[in-house]
Enzyme design. Structure first.
Site, short mmCIF file in Angstrom:
data_model
loop_
_atom_site.label_atom_id
_atom_site.label_comp_id
_atom_site.label_asym_id
_atom_site.label_seq_id
_atom_site.Cartn_x
_atom_site.Cartn_y
_atom_site.Cartn_z
N ASP A 167 -4.26 -8.71 -1.08
CA ASP A 167 -3.81 -7.48 -0.42
C ASP A 167 -3.61 -7.83 1.05
O ASP A 167 -4.50 -7.65 1.87
CB ASP A 167 -4.86 -6.39 -0.61
N LYS A 185 -3.77 4.41 -2.33
CA LYS A 185 -4.87 5.01 -1.59
C LYS A 185 -5.10 6.44 -2.09
O LYS A 185 -4.15 7.22 -2.24
CB LYS A 185 -4.57 5.03 -0.10
N ASP A 190 -0.84 -6.98 3.17
CA ASP A 190 0.35 -6.30 3.69
C ASP A 190 0.14 -5.69 5.07
O ASP A 190 1.01 -4.97 5.57
CB ASP A 190 0.82 -5.22 2.71
N THR A 200 0.81 -1.21 0.00
CA THR A 200 0.00 0.00 0.00
C THR A 200 0.84 1.26 0.00
O THR A 200 1.80 1.39 0.77
CB THR A 200 -0.94 0.01 1.21
N ASP A 227 -7.58 2.46 -4.50
CA ASP A 227 -8.63 2.34 -3.48
C ASP A 227 -9.03 3.73 -3.02
O ASP A 227 -8.24 4.43 -2.40
CB ASP A 227 -8.14 1.50 -2.30
N LYS A 237 -0.94 -0.87 -4.23
CA LYS A 237 -2.29 -0.38 -3.98
C LYS A 237 -2.20 1.10 -3.60
O LYS A 237 -1.62 1.44 -2.56
CB LYS A 237 -2.95 -1.18 -2.87
N LYS A 280 -12.72 -9.88 3.24
CA LYS A 280 -11.90 -9.73 4.42
C LYS A 280 -12.55 -10.52 5.56
O LYS A 280 -13.77 -10.45 5.74
CB LYS A 280 -11.77 -8.26 4.83
N CYS A 315 -7.26 -7.35 3.84
CA CYS A 315 -7.03 -7.41 5.28
C CYS A 315 -7.14 -6.02 5.87
O CYS A 315 -7.17 -5.02 5.16
CB CYS A 315 -5.64 -7.99 5.60
#
Length: 327
Positions: A297, A151, A299, A124, A176, A149, A247, A275
């Protein structure tokens, strides 16, 4: 008779984790320990304020089931006793772990699933100035991460993505927005992402406003996160999303998460395995789902200053599953 313990833990992060709805400097989790005839099982969950959860509330929910758990409550009975969420997840994962240790099997064997020796995990890049995000992305890429990923909130979207893409032209990028965008202009933003070769967009609109996603042809896959918790979520997502993010904390444990993955596949959805900020305990509990996911995902533990022991091994952007990860 089983003994049952539940307690909160706080794990400091090495770097602030910034998303559209705020910043965090520690991972706050709730742990459930079950012991039966000298054999233990442990489960972990991350209460999430977005869903009205807190550590005290989750501990209260767990306490309501103390007599049943002591008397041998099963995973099947648990599904009916608590709604999906962090409390049920912590108990459900502890029950799976207890069974693993009682039967001396791996979690993969017990769940009837398979997994590769390792899996690529998204790493992320949290929200910051465009140049800082690009620098973070490049550092991750240089350390072997190939799936990033990104953000985002509702500002500087073009600037951030163009700068990041220039820094890591060959990385696979997923975005995301954590519910921070609006229906107006969404189609144009999706086209921008497609033009920048973004592989997937996760939860651009607030949960409950998904209908706007059905009004245009998607130039890239869109994934439901906050809009998808359990199998009951799926019918309303058809025609709006191509993918769902599973999740354990949202689903209320591995038991429902496995059923959700099967149902999603049958309905034509691809799966992302996600997660919360968590320790390696929580990631290990989710590994039976790896083979069902297009994107993983996982991490969460990599943000911790210190992890549980033994810590899950993440190397060159991959979670090493073969290294006793699910035994």
């Amino acid at each position: 008779m089983r003994t049952v313990k539940s307690y909160p833990e706080a794990w400091p992060l090495h770097t602030p984790f910034v998303i559209a709805r705020g910043s965090r400097t520690e991972a706050k989790v709730v742990v459930v320990e079950l012991e039966e005839a000298g054999i233990k099982g442990v489960g972990e969950a991350t209460p999430y304020a977005r869903y009205g959860e807190s550590e005290p509330l989750v501990l209260e929910q767990i306490a309501t089931l103390l007599p049943q758990l002591q008397q041998g409550m099963t995973r099947e009975a648990l599904q009916l006793a608590l709604p999906a969420g962090a409390a049920r997840n912590a108990i459900d994962c502890a029950l799976w772990d207890l069974a693993v240790n009682q039967r001396q099997q791996s979690l993969l064997q017990l769940s009837g699933m398979t997994a590769p020796d390792s899996v690529v995990t998204a790493q992320t890049v949290s929200i910051d100035a465009p140049e800082a995000m690009a620098s973070s992305a490049l550092a991750l890429w240089q350390n072997g991460a190939t799936l990033l990923k990104i953000k985002l909130d509702n500002s500087f979207i073009t600037e951030r993505l163009i700068t990041i893409r220039a820094a890591v032209p060959d990385a696979t990028l997923i975005v995301d927005a954590n519910e921070s965008w609006h229906a107006e202009g969404l189609a144009a933003r999706c086209q921008l992402l497609a033009d920048l070769n973004i592989a997937m967009l996760e939860q651009p609109l607030p949960a409950g406003e998904d209908a706007a996603l059905a009004t245009f042809i998607h130039p890239l896959p869109i994934c439901a996160d906050e809009s998808c918790h359990t199998r009951d979520s799926l019918p309303s997502l058809r025609g709006r999303y191509e993918m769902v993010n599973i999740k354990l904390d949202k689903a209320g444990g591995l038991t429902e998460a496995l059923a959700l993955a099967d149902a999603a596949s049958k309905m034509g959805f691809e799966v992302m395995l996600g997660c919360m900020l968590c320790t390696s305990r929580a990631i290990r509990a989710a590994l039976p789902l790896v083979s069902k996911a297009r994107f993983a995902d996982l991490d969460g533990p990599t943000w911790l200053a210190v992890d549980v022991e033994p810590a899950l091994k993440v190397q060159n952007g991959r979670v090493i599953i073969a290294a006793s990860a699910v035994t």
